[in-house]
Design an enzyme around this catalytic site. Sequence first.
Site, PDB file in Angstrom:
ATOM      1  N   SER A   1      -3.522 -15.911   5.244  1.00  0.00           N
ATOM      2  CA  SER A   1      -4.878 -15.579   5.651  1.00  0.00           C
ATOM      3  C   SER A   1      -5.368 -16.651   6.648  1.00  0.00           C
ATOM      4  O   SER A   1      -4.601 -17.058   7.507  1.00  0.00           O
ATOM      5  CB  SER A   1      -5.801 -15.452   4.429  1.00  0.00           C
TER       6      SER A   1
ATOM      7  N   ASP B   1      -2.473  -4.301   5.714  1.00  0.00           N
ATOM      8  CA  ASP B   1      -3.503  -5.336   5.651  1.00  0.00           C
ATOM      9  C   ASP B   1      -4.471  -5.172   6.818  1.00  0.00           C
ATOM     10  O   ASP B   1      -4.072  -5.294   7.975  1.00  0.00           O
ATOM     11  CB  ASP B   1      -2.813  -6.713   5.723  1.00  0.00           C
TER      12      ASP B   1
ATOM     13  N   HIS C   1      -2.108  -7.830   2.350  1.00  0.00           N
ATOM     14  CA  HIS C   1      -2.469  -9.181   2.809  1.00  0.00           C
ATOM     15  C   HIS C   1      -1.621 -10.255   2.111  1.00  0.00           C
ATOM     16  O   HIS C   1      -1.631 -10.334   0.885  1.00  0.00           O
ATOM     17  CB  HIS C   1      -3.950  -9.375   2.485  1.00  0.00           C
TER      18      HIS C   1
END
Length: 492
Positions: A177, A435, A459
Amino acid sequence: MRGFLSLITCFAILQNVRGWREFSRGRSKGGNLGLPGGDDLVRGEHEKVTTEWFTQYLDHSSPTDSRTWKQRYFVNDQYVNQRRDVAFLMIGGEGEASIQWMTKGAWINYAKKFNAICFQLEHRYYGKSHPTADLSTENLQYLTSEQALADIAYFIEEMNVKYELSPNVKWIAFGGSYPGSLAAWVRQRYPHLVYGSMAASGPLLAEINFSEYFTVVYNDLKGTGGDKCVSAVKQAFYQVDLLTRHMVGQRNLDKLFVLCDSIAGTTSSSEDIANLFETLNGHFAETAQYNKDNRMSKVPNNITLDTLCNIMVNDKLGPEVNRLAAVNDLMMKRNNQTCLDYKYDKMISDMRNVSWGSEVSEGGRQWYYQTCTDFGFYQTTDRIPLDFFIKQCSDIFGPKFNLTIVERGVQRTNTLYGGLNPSVTNVIFVQGSYDPWHALGINKSTKLYPAVVIDSASHCENMYSPSVYDSEALRQARIQIEEFIGNLLKSA
Ligand SMILES: *[C@@H]1O[C@H](CO)[C@@H](O)[C@H](O)[C@H]1NC(C)=O
Ligand SMILES: *[C@@H]1O[C@H](CO)[C@@H](O)[C@H](O)[C@H]1NC(C)=O
Ligand SMILES: *[C@@H]1O[C@H](CO)[C@@H](O)[C@H](O)[C@H]1NC(C)=O
Ligand SMILES: *[C@@H]1O[C@H](CO)[C@@H](O)[C@H](O)[C@H]1NC(C)=O
Ligand SMILES: *[C@@H]1O[C@H](CO)[C@@H](O)[C@H](O)[C@H]1NC(C)=O
Ligand SMILES: *[C@@H]1O[C@H](CO)[C@@H](O)[C@H](O)[C@H]1NC(C)=O
């Protein structure tokens, strides 16, 4: 920001979640990278992990500012061999760092294989790493990605000495991320300190109007439940919109979605309505973002896109808006919420709390600050306009934080790092096609670096431990990543 318990339940003996909803703006409470799932901790392994504190400078941009603070990190040195020439760094991000990652997750498998000493550095302003006395807007000026990268650089230099690492040590950074972006940027900025990186699901491009986010969510719904699912969801939101427009409809909404504050008979601002739409959209966004991954979870991890589409196409449940209400019930139950919040002012007042003891200090306030000054990333739709997000910047942090500031911050970030064309080597970029964040990441290999897009993955999915439910595409990606790291460590 929804789901704070209403005043009625102040005898909160029930174990209710108050305050923040579990997911907002594409960010999960506690940070976007979940905890690694899989087997329970192997006894003994966990006991060898130590928690330490590093004296870090507050302002790396000023050579004369000598203020320091204590940054938390974890160390696991049980896999390293006598050569001490491989060091792995898990970069902390927009939530508290977890010791769970020190003995679990894909990177630990690589550490065992390549005999790495493992470090995890908590990001400044998150978790227990408090650079300033509180989270006032004034104090948050030191919360930037550049400061975080410099933290990493000073940290590495110190660890080389403290843990007597080989003069030839190769540091490999891992991040998922926002820390996925940091993993790439730290190699770009400090190539003499970081030899290579695995950058998972990193949104490398800063963008204000991130409308692609929900485009991906709808593509995922289509990939899961076909056009039937997508049109049911769209129809449901259309019906909610109609219901907001008159009294009878508003009474329906109160009941259907168990609203904490009645929408009927009160004046709702356009921000309240946008907030309501954002919360309801968030159910699909969260489910898409974490679809079928191998996170450890406090709650059953079994709500997937299939679950939501099965509800949305089930006409026995009544019109589409009722099916959406059933999705809402399911998500509220999972989050232990007794009612759904949508009041904008309530949310803003919570977000204004600058205390380290406040609920928003889990990262909600800090991350919102980073969006206002560094990244944007506002997930707009037809019914959730950009103004709604920009207004929050000024309402939470002060009138100075207007669109001009956000625009300047986003341009600055892309200028500093190069957006989707970074000049960086020895980084493998990994994305999941399901994602929603992948729309701002690197999806194509170049001469400088490889990129892997894992079909139907969510993700940071490759960062969790392998599982029997892994798709073939994920299995192949895991092999490719391990080979990439192996080659980095092999080359002279
Ligand atoms: C944001 O992007 C969407 C899709 O491209 C567009 O329709 C919308 O007008 C944009 N909003 C602003 C404020 O630029
Ligand atoms: C998820 O698992 C829980 C507990 O095992 C169960 O009660 C619940 O019905 C399941 N939910 C779905 C959507 O399958
Ligand atoms: C909801 O409450 C149950 C029982 O107290 C708890 O185990 C679970 O972790 C809670 N869920 C969340 C999302 O906090
Ligand atoms: C901020 O949060 C703390 C801890 O929950 C609380 O004690 C305090 O009253 C809050 N401050 C304001 C101004 O709401
Ligand atoms: C933002 O505020 C500055 C002054 O602080 C002003 O010059 C600028 O025009 C404002 N931008 C917008 C989009 O309102
Ligand atoms: C890859 O990224 C580029 C640039 O953002 C984008 O235009 C393209 O649609 C992406 N391709 C896929 C398959 O996501």
